[in-house]
Design a protein around this motif. Structure first.
Motif, PDB file in Angstrom:
ATOM      1  N   ASP A  67       0.847  -1.183   0.000  1.00  0.00           N
ATOM      2  CA  ASP A  67       0.000   0.000   0.000  1.00  0.00           C
ATOM      3  C   ASP A  67       0.889   1.242   0.000  1.00  0.00           C
ATOM      4  N   GLU A  68       0.287   2.397  -0.070  1.00  0.00           N
ATOM      5  CA  GLU A  68       1.036   3.646  -0.223  1.00  0.00           C
ATOM      6  C   GLU A  68       2.019   3.879   0.901  1.00  0.00           C
ATOM      7  N   ARG A  69       1.664   3.452   2.131  1.00  0.00           N
ATOM      8  CA  ARG A  69       2.534   3.685   3.278  1.00  0.00           C
ATOM      9  C   ARG A  69       3.817   2.872   3.200  1.00  0.00           C
ATOM     10  N   GLU A  70       3.815   1.821   2.396  1.00  0.00           N
ATOM     11  CA  GLU A  70       4.977   0.943   2.310  1.00  0.00           C
ATOM     12  C   GLU A  70       5.889   1.274   1.127  1.00  0.00           C
TER      13      GLU A  70
ATOM     14  N   ARG B  82       2.996  11.901  -4.785  1.00  0.00           N
ATOM     15  CA  ARG B  82       3.731  12.374  -3.603  1.00  0.00           C
ATOM     16  C   ARG B  82       5.174  12.738  -3.936  1.00  0.00           C
TER      17      ARG B  82
ATOM     18  N   ASN C  39       9.925   5.971   4.037  1.00  0.00           N
ATOM     19  CA  ASN C  39       9.210   7.211   4.325  1.00  0.00           C
ATOM     20  C   ASN C  39       9.704   7.897   5.599  1.00  0.00           C
TER      21      ASN C  39
ATOM     22  N   SER D 207       8.141   4.424  -0.514  1.00  0.00           N
ATOM     23  CA  SER D 207       8.696   5.728  -0.175  1.00  0.00           C
ATOM     24  C   SER D 207       8.433   6.742  -1.289  1.00  0.00           C
TER      25      SER D 207
END
Length: 749
Positions: free
Chosen positions: A306-309, A348, A544, A311
């Protein structure tokens, strides 16, 4: 009435633990009864039937592998033949199906005893006096007697077997026997001896000549493997074949390959990792007793993120727009690749573009967001680019790096150029120093050289000194395809600033020297040497802006490991690539030169210092070392550091060097002139010297004990029974020298 039969035997020919398997063959033999059109001696073909094609289909469910093999053989004679089919099996397999097709008719068979199967095989080897058949010694043979094999026809054989694969510390290994049997099938220069049988009177026109087709290598091999597991599948790796891998979620994978059969065809080896960790690590080792070991680490992120994983990153694209880029459509292709890179950025991400000729032009004074507005600006900037002027690489890169400030995000600079610096600072050494000094944020620098006019030393140095990679694109190669593939690979960083805590493990010469970042959809492969043994490693890095640590505490670095014999060769290729890199950047030393020669000769690697050379008629081919000459010819000593920075030779050297530095496949790179003069057999390299297949490890000065053997004698076969591994080496021919377990075994007729 047409008579058909199929006699099947499972032969317990395992003289010892099987290490390398072999490919199935059909050996013609005299018909057991007088039948019209069935040839009588000496008209029996003296070679196994030619293999036209092999297709392997394997399904692996939770380590239970079911392998289905289809082999098509050709009878190129005008006669009906009988043959004996041999197929060496892995240990602990169960045969679930076997069939021979006669037209649309499926034939079944009766089982013979193991003792009878062993006797038949031994009789064939001894009577034919064909060393190539020794490839099958020391293995668990499946045997089938097949009749009829119709004239000028194809014979299809199907075999299905199941086995339970081993899982060692989360790494599952699968091996299919492709590597042996090709010499027995006529892919070698030395013909086997005739069958010693009574010779009736036969008219010359009726005799069957040795088929020249059996000397060709037109057989096709294809394979597909489906893997399903209740545990997530991470790394999928083959050291022997270029495989295409397609994933279906975390727990399913499908892979395939297709190749042309050759005499150096390796067994198909496959490794895959099972792990529920976000980032998995698997370990492969090889170590001879009393010596330093070799290891490979494969590090892979999970397939679904997912996006959090992933960078967010910062990227500066640097494109050469000098006048030479207008040639051969290079500018338009480079612009297309650049558009792909911009469009593939995450919202991002932050980015900028620097175009340069005599001076640099920036998309924006500072990096901008990769949102729709930012991408629109970039596309318009790319559209306005024109190819004109000189080449100022130094100022363009300094301007690019100044865009990047200290950040927790991964930072990348991507340079695409087709020429040498002609404006501003033009000396490669000064440019390297300037960029190193400017790169305070430790950004990764990736370089692409287009065509033969680039300064390869400069591009190599920029990438190597700034933890990036370098790619070279031939003049007629597709720039867009090559660069776009790179952008797709690095678009999703999952772990940056990667570090490995080896614990108490003593490692040396680990490649790559600087551990690269890890990206989604790819895997990191480290290869090196080790001495001591530990069971725990720690991998750490940034995601991140947060540090992540992964501990792996079930690893084994053993003191003895005979498997994975491909590892020393892969390590040697990476080591040679590293040494050539150092010579080009820092100059040549005798120590580095000698080490390259030693590694090239030992492992059969073509280097600038060790090349294959065909001598005059009647003489053998061998590895040439610097300064050695050929009767009637002059040869010059090659100095890599004097080769120059640009031109086709420098271009090809740099590209080959980079391939060696990243080697993860055993590549047969022998030119056709040496194809029958060098062999690589299960971790050893042999050269044909004065008619003798000689182990590259053999040195007269070592004064090891020598065991002299007469080919095909009782002592010879008894030794193979005691040391089955020697059969793989003895299969090279009737005159062989091999170093094995501290002794030299010398076979002669």
């Amino acid at each position: 009435m047409k008579l058909s039969h199929l006699i099947i035997a499972l032969s317990g020919l395992a003289f010892g633990a099987m290490v390398v398997e072999a490919q199935g063959i059909i050996i013609p033999r005299p018909c057991p009864r007088p039948i019209i059109h069935c040839p009588q001696p000496p008209q029996i073909p003296q070679q196994p039937l030619k293999v036209k094609s092999i297709h392997v289909s394997t399904k692996i469910n939770d380590q239970v592998a079911i392998t289905h093999v289809e082999q098509v053989f050709e009878n190129n004679t005008p006669y009906t033949l009988e043959g004996i089919y041999f197929f060496p099996l892995p240990e602990s397999v169960s045969i679930t199906e076997f069939a021979m097709w006669d037209g649309n008719k499926r034939l079944v068979g009766e089982v013979r005893s193991r003792d009878e199967a062993r006797r038949i095989y031994n009789d064939i080897v001894r009577t034919r006096r064909d060393p190539a058949l020794l490839e099958y010694a020391g293995k668990n043979l499946f045997q089938a007697s097949i009749f009829p094999i119709s004239p000028n026809s194809e014979k299809k054989i199907e075999l299905t077997y199941s086995q339970v694969l081993r899982n060692e510390s989360g790494t599952v290994a699968y091996r299919y026997p492709l590597g042996t049997g090709w010499r027995a099938n006529g892919f070698i220069a030395e013909p086997p001896g005739p069958i010693p049988m009574p010779r009736p009177r036969v008219e010359p026109e009726n005799q069957i000549p040795r088929s020249p087709q059996n000397q060709s290598s037109t057989g096709r091999i294809s394979a597909e493997v489906e893997i399903a597991s209740r545990t997530a599948i991470k790394s999928v790796y083959s050291p022997t074949h270029e495989i295409e891998v397609k994933r279906d979620g975390e727990r399913k994978a499908r892979l395939s390959f297709e190749v042309r059969a050759t005499s150096s065809q390796p067994d198909f080896q496959l490794f895959y990792t099972l792990s529920n960790q976000d980032i998995s690590l698997s370990l492969l080792t090889h170590r001879e007793p009393g010596k330093d070991g070799f290891f490979m680490l494969l590090v892979s992120p999970k397939a679904e993120l997912d996006e959090r994983e992933v960078s967010a990153k910062e990227v500066i694209f640097v494109l050469d727009t000098s006048g030479s880029m207008a040639e051969e459509g290079k500018m338009e292709k480079a612009k297309s690749a650049l558009r792909f890179g911009v469009n593939s950025l995450d919202a991002r991400d932050l980015f900028n573009i620097v175009s340069f000729a005599g001076e640099e032009h920036l998309l924006s004074e500072r990096i901008i967001a990769a949102n729709e507005e930012g991408k629109k600006q970039a596309r318009e900037f790319i559209e306005r680019m024109k190819a004109t002027g000189g080449t100022n690489i130094n100022d363009a890169l300094v301007a690019a790096i100044k865009q990047l400030q200290a950040s927790s995000r991964p930072q990348m600079v991507v340079l695409i150029t087709d020429g040498q610096p002609t404006v501003g600072v033009t000396q490669a050494g000064k440019i390297l120093n300037n960029i190193k000094e400017a790169n305070k944020s430790n950004a990764r620098l990736f370089t692409f050289g287009v065509g033969y006019d680039v300064n390869t030393i400069l591009l190599d140095g920029l990438a190597n000194e700034n933890r990036g990679t370098v790619g070279y694109i031939e003049p007629n190669e597709d720039i867009e395809l090559k660069v776009s593939g790179f952008f797709a690979k690095v678009n999703h960083p999952v772990l940056s600033d990667v570090k490995i805590d080896w614990g108490g493990l003593k490692t040396e010469m680990v490649y790559p020297r600087a551990v690269p970042d890890i990206f989604h959809g790819s895997q990191l492969i480290l290869i090196g040497r080790y001495r001591s043994a530990v069971e725990q490693l720690t991998l750490s890095g940034q995601i991140n802006g947060r540090e992540r640590r992964f501990v792996y505490d079930d690893l084994r670095f053993p003191e003895k490991q005979h498997e994975n014999e491909f590892l020393p060769h892969l390590w040697a290729m990476r080591r040679v690539g590293h040494l050539i890199d150092q010579i080009r950047l820092n100059g040549e030393s005798k120590e580095m030169r000698d080490e390259i020669v030693e590694l090239g000769t030992r492992y059969g690697i073509v280097t600038p210092y060790t090349s294959y050379l065909v001598l005059e008629p009647g003489m053998q081919t061998r590895m040439r070392r610097p300064g050695e000459g050929v009767p009637g010819q002059m040869t010059e000593t090659i100095r890599v550091d004097n080769m120059g920075a640009s031109g086709r030779s420098a271009f090809e050297l740099s590209r080959k060097k980079e391939e060696m530095k990243d080697a993860d496949k055993i590549v047969n790179e022998r030119p056709s002139s040496s194809a029958s003069k060098m062999r690589q057999i299960t971790g050893k390299t042999f050269y044909l010297l004065d008619g003798v297949w000689t182990d590259s490890e053999f040195k007269e000065a070592a004064r090891l004990p020598v065991v002299n053997l007469k080919f095909a004698s009782d002592v010879y076969f008894n030794l193979i029974g005691q040391e089955p591994k020697l059969a793989d080496y003895f299969a090279l021919g009737k005159r062989v020298v091999v170093v094995w377990k501290g002794k030299v075994y010398r076979v002669d007729e």
